[in-house]
Design a protein around this motif. Structure first.
Motif, PDB file in Angstrom:
ATOM      1  N   LEU A 169       0.819  -1.030   0.025  1.00 41.10           N
ATOM      2  CA  LEU A 169      -0.098   0.110  -0.038  1.00 41.10           C
ATOM      3  C   LEU A 169       0.877   1.424  -0.080  1.00 41.10           C
ATOM      4  O   LEU A 169       0.287   2.390   0.025  1.00 41.10           O
ATOM      5  CB  LEU A 169      -0.986  -0.040   1.116  1.00 41.10           C
ATOM      6  N   SER A 170       1.928   1.214  -0.196  1.00 40.37           N
ATOM      7  CA  SER A 170       3.021   2.167   0.479  1.00 40.37           C
ATOM      8  C   SER A 170       2.737   3.111   1.325  1.00 40.37           C
ATOM      9  O   SER A 170       2.740   4.254   1.480  1.00 40.37           O
ATOM     10  CB  SER A 170       3.013   3.198  -1.096  1.00 40.37           C
ATOM     11  N   LEU A 171       2.238   2.190   2.321  1.00 40.76           N
ATOM     12  CA  LEU A 171       2.202   2.907   3.590  1.00 40.76           C
ATOM     13  C   LEU A 171       3.508   2.839   4.573  1.00 40.76           C
ATOM     14  O   LEU A 171       3.781   1.574   5.195  1.00 40.76           O
ATOM     15  CB  LEU A 171       1.080   2.055   4.365  1.00 40.76           C
ATOM     16  N   ASP A 172       3.942   4.059   4.735  1.00 42.43           N
ATOM     17  CA  ASP A 172       5.257   4.380   5.672  1.00 42.43           C
ATOM     18  C   ASP A 172       4.850   3.601   7.030  1.00 42.43           C
ATOM     19  O   ASP A 172       4.114   3.997   8.062  1.00 42.43           O
ATOM     20  CB  ASP A 172       5.645   5.730   5.890  1.00 42.43           C
ATOM     21  N   PRO A 173       6.017   2.599   7.375  1.00 44.07           N
ATOM     22  CA  PRO A 173       5.500   1.957   8.803  1.00 44.07           C
ATOM     23  C   PRO A 173       5.960   2.902   9.971  1.00 44.07           C
ATOM     24  O   PRO A 173       5.579   2.482  11.158  1.00 44.07           O
ATOM     25  CB  PRO A 173       6.589   0.802   8.476  1.00 44.07           C
ATOM     26  N   VAL A 174       6.585   4.010   9.772  1.00 40.04           N
ATOM     27  CA  VAL A 174       6.927   5.107  10.813  1.00 40.04           C
ATOM     28  C   VAL A 174       6.053   6.205  10.864  1.00 40.04           C
ATOM     29  O   VAL A 174       5.239   6.623  11.975  1.00 40.04           O
ATOM     30  CB  VAL A 174       8.349   5.346  10.662  1.00 40.04           C
ATOM     31  N   LEU A 175       6.065   6.832   9.843  1.00 39.32           N
ATOM     32  CA  LEU A 175       5.239   8.019   9.670  1.00 39.32           C
ATOM     33  C   LEU A 175       3.983   7.836   8.613  1.00 39.32           C
ATOM     34  O   LEU A 175       4.188   8.204   7.653  1.00 39.32           O
ATOM     35  CB  LEU A 175       6.198   9.155   9.257  1.00 39.32           C
ATOM     36  N   SER A 176       2.931   7.665   9.267  1.00 38.76           N
ATOM     37  CA  SER A 176       1.680   7.428   8.438  1.00 38.76           C
ATOM     38  C   SER A 176       1.047   8.824   8.528  1.00 38.76           C
ATOM     39  O   SER A 176       1.455   9.880   9.100  1.00 38.76           O
ATOM     40  CB  SER A 176       0.675   6.705   9.271  1.00 38.76           C
ATOM     41  N   PRO A 177       0.095   8.978   7.500  1.00 36.58           N
ATOM     42  CA  PRO A 177      -0.330  10.270   7.135  1.00 36.58           C
ATOM     43  C   PRO A 177      -1.107  11.043   8.338  1.00 36.58           C
ATOM     44  O   PRO A 177      -1.235  12.028   8.821  1.00 36.58           O
ATOM     45  CB  PRO A 177      -1.698   9.738   5.954  1.00 36.58           C
ATOM     46  N   LEU A 178      -1.889   9.910   9.275  1.00 33.71           N
ATOM     47  CA  LEU A 178      -2.303  10.558  10.522  1.00 33.71           C
ATOM     48  C   LEU A 178      -1.547  10.709  11.395  1.00 33.71           C
ATOM     49  O   LEU A 178      -1.789  11.943  12.152  1.00 33.71           O
ATOM     50  CB  LEU A 178      -3.413   9.267  11.073  1.00 33.71           C
ATOM     51  N   LEU A 179      -0.502  10.116  11.794  1.00 31.25           N
ATOM     52  CA  LEU A 179       0.461  10.533  12.751  1.00 31.25           C
ATOM     53  C   LEU A 179       1.251  12.197  12.189  1.00 31.25           C
ATOM     54  O   LEU A 179       1.483  12.993  13.057  1.00 31.25           O
ATOM     55  CB  LEU A 179       1.741   9.610  12.691  1.00 31.25           C
ATOM     56  N   GLN A 180       1.462  12.157  11.092  1.00 35.01           N
ATOM     57  CA  GLN A 180       2.019  13.585  10.307  1.00 35.01           C
ATOM     58  C   GLN A 180       0.994  14.733  10.817  1.00 35.01           C
ATOM     59  O   GLN A 180       1.307  15.485  11.216  1.00 35.01           O
ATOM     60  CB  GLN A 180       1.978  13.373   8.968  1.00 35.01           C
ATOM     61  N   ALA A 215     -10.473   8.095  13.996  1.00 38.32           N
ATOM     62  CA  ALA A 215      -9.617   8.176  12.620  1.00 38.32           C
ATOM     63  C   ALA A 215      -8.691   7.106  12.458  1.00 38.32           C
ATOM     64  O   ALA A 215      -8.261   6.646  11.522  1.00 38.32           O
ATOM     65  CB  ALA A 215      -8.710   9.776  12.784  1.00 38.32           C
ATOM     66  N   CYS A 216      -8.244   6.307  13.580  1.00 36.46           N
ATOM     67  CA  CYS A 216      -7.436   5.498  13.562  1.00 36.46           C
ATOM     68  C   CYS A 216      -7.894   4.402  12.904  1.00 36.46           C
ATOM     69  O   CYS A 216      -7.196   3.261  12.412  1.00 36.46           O
ATOM     70  CB  CYS A 216      -6.986   4.997  15.156  1.00 36.46           C
ATOM     71  N   LEU A 217      -9.168   3.953  12.660  1.00 43.93           N
ATOM     72  CA  LEU A 217      -9.968   2.816  12.013  1.00 43.93           C
ATOM     73  C   LEU A 217      -9.740   3.059  10.326  1.00 43.93           C
ATOM     74  O   LEU A 217     -10.242   2.191   9.890  1.00 43.93           O
ATOM     75  CB  LEU A 217     -11.368   2.731  12.379  1.00 43.93           C
ATOM     76  N   ALA A 218      -9.168   4.284   9.878  1.00 43.49           N
ATOM     77  CA  ALA A 218      -8.744   4.214   8.721  1.00 43.49           C
ATOM     78  C   ALA A 218      -7.633   3.817   8.262  1.00 43.49           C
ATOM     79  O   ALA A 218      -6.562   4.405   8.655  1.00 43.49           O
ATOM     80  CB  ALA A 218      -9.015   5.789   8.075  1.00 43.49           C
ATOM     81  N   PHE A 219      -7.155   2.599   7.961  1.00 44.80           N
ATOM     82  CA  PHE A 219      -6.090   2.021   7.852  1.00 44.80           C
ATOM     83  C   PHE A 219      -4.912   2.716   7.074  1.00 44.80           C
ATOM     84  O   PHE A 219      -4.047   2.693   7.691  1.00 44.80           O
ATOM     85  CB  PHE A 219      -6.023   0.224   7.535  1.00 44.80           C
ATOM     86  N   ASP A 220      -5.563   2.908   5.881  1.00 45.31           N
ATOM     87  CA  ASP A 220      -4.574   3.471   4.964  1.00 45.31           C
ATOM     88  C   ASP A 220      -4.026   5.039   5.293  1.00 45.31           C
ATOM     89  O   ASP A 220      -3.109   5.469   4.900  1.00 45.31           O
ATOM     90  CB  ASP A 220      -4.914   3.472   3.701  1.00 45.31           C
ATOM     91  N   ARG A 221      -4.811   5.517   6.249  1.00 43.19           N
ATOM     92  CA  ARG A 221      -4.485   6.889   6.671  1.00 43.19           C
ATOM     93  C   ARG A 221      -3.606   6.676   8.181  1.00 43.19           C
ATOM     94  O   ARG A 221      -2.661   7.394   8.376  1.00 43.19           O
ATOM     95  CB  ARG A 221      -5.779   7.759   7.029  1.00 43.19           C
ATOM     96  N   ALA A 222      -4.126   5.872   8.882  1.00 49.27           N
ATOM     97  CA  ALA A 222      -3.544   5.645  10.368  1.00 49.27           C
ATOM     98  C   ALA A 222      -2.009   4.718  10.468  1.00 49.27           C
ATOM     99  O   ALA A 222      -1.248   5.106  11.225  1.00 49.27           O
ATOM    100  CB  ALA A 222      -4.438   4.912  11.460  1.00 49.27           C
ATOM    101  N   GLY A 223      -1.949   3.737   9.573  1.00 46.47           N
ATOM    102  CA  GLY A 223      -0.728   2.838   9.561  1.00 46.47           C
ATOM    103  C   GLY A 223      -1.043   1.957  10.741  1.00 46.47           C
ATOM    104  O   GLY A 223      -1.888   2.004  11.468  1.00 46.47           O
TER     105      GLY A 223
END
Length: 315
Positions: free
Chosen positions: A119-130, A222-230
């Motif tokens: 998913l090209s989902l950063d394992p460290v800095l997700s969009p939500l964490l940003q 918001a954490c339940l949106a996987f591709d946003r939260a990581g």
């Protein structure tokens, strides 16, 4: 002793198909630790992920090395320490709660890497964490920065197959130090005592994630949106909203545990459409998914509790 047999599954309502899938996934979950113990004792090929087993081995050995050094660093480990370290690895590996924790960490890092590729989902800095780092709420922003640093250290340690003693939850930290203290190693007692004195559970990655989710208050959905939260924040948010243990939320993100994931998402309050959206990102749903719509969040929580109780009884 309770069992989650086909007969027991047939009594779960609604949806025989969902009940059967939950039974299958539960059997797989219950079998994890016995299989893991066998793999740690034998080097033969296995259908279980070699990457996870290798990381578990590496983390056990890293903990043993730290205990052998008595908190004095790798330089304090002599060239003749291999036998003692091997013995410590065995002692650590037979402690079920510690082994289960280490396995969950290995699984989490492997899944994070898999979702990064898929998913090209950063394992460290997700969009939500940003977004949380840029929050106007100073407490949330500061916690988010601390989570970012902790998550960075976690992924780096996992790639090196390491686990700092100070990152263990308090009960497991005490267990590990007790195992390290039960031997005659000059100078180790003072070193282990110093480790105990400096330990701060609130500074661990898992504690920081929990504190951040609490600080988010209602925005935790918001954490339940996987591709946003990581994965890290998704699992923490799912655990909080569904009344699950975080380890259970991590395991639910494995493709073999997709019924448990769907049940967790329902317990967290998502409707069928919301569950389907997340399942398509994480694990392909089966024909049983439609049964979820007939279960209330309260019923889903109750079923998760039943599954956890059975796992504890068999463990």
């Amino acid at each position: 002793m309770g069992t989650f047999s086909a007969d027991h599954a047939a009594h779960l309502r609604p949806g025989h198909l969902l009940a059967a899938e939950l039974a299958r996934s539960q059997r797989a979950a219950v079998a994890t630790l016995p299989v893991l113990r066998h793999l740690l004792a034998n080097d033969g090929p296995s259908l279980v992920s070699e990457a996870v087993v290798a990381r578990v081995r590496g983390m056990l050995r890293d903990l043993a090395t730290q205990l052998h050094a008595g908190g004095r660093g790798p330089a304090a480990v002599s060239d003749h320490a291999a036998t003692e370290i091997d013995a410590l690895v065995v002692q650590l590996g037979v402690h079920e709660a510690l082994l289960a924790h280490i396995h969950t960490l290995a699984l989490e890092s492997q899944l994070a890497e898999r979702f990064e590729q898929r998913l090209s989902l950063d394992p460290v800095l997700s969009p939500l964490l940003q977004e949380l780092i840029a929050s106007d709420d100073q407490a949330v922003a500061e916690l988010s920065m601390n989570v970012l640093a902790a998550q960075t250290r976690f992924m780096q340690s996992q790639r090196r197959m390491e686990l700092p003693l100070a990152e263990l939850p308090a009960d497991l930290f005490r267990t590990a130090l007790q195992i390290g203290a039960n031997r005659d190693q000059p100078g180790s007692a003072a070193g282990l005592a110093a480790l105990m004195a400096s330990y701060d559970e609130a500074a661990t990655r898992l504690a920081l994630l929990e504190r951040l989710v609490v600080a988010m208050r209602r925005a935790v959905v918001a954490c339940l949106a996987f591709d946003r939260a990581g994965l890290a924040l998704f699992a923490q948010g799912l655990a909080a909203l569904a009344g699950m243990e975080r380890a259970g939320a991590i395991h639910a993100c494995h493709e073999q545990q997709s019924p448990r994931l769907a049940l967790g998402l329902r317990a967290a309050g998502l409707d069928l459409a919301g569950i389907e959206r997340q399942m398509l990102l994480i694990a392909a749903p089966g024909g049983w998914l439609a049964d979820i719509a007939e279960i209330t969040p309260q019923q889903a929580r109750a079923r998760l509790g039943e599954l956890d109780a059975i796992a504890l009884e068999r463990g």
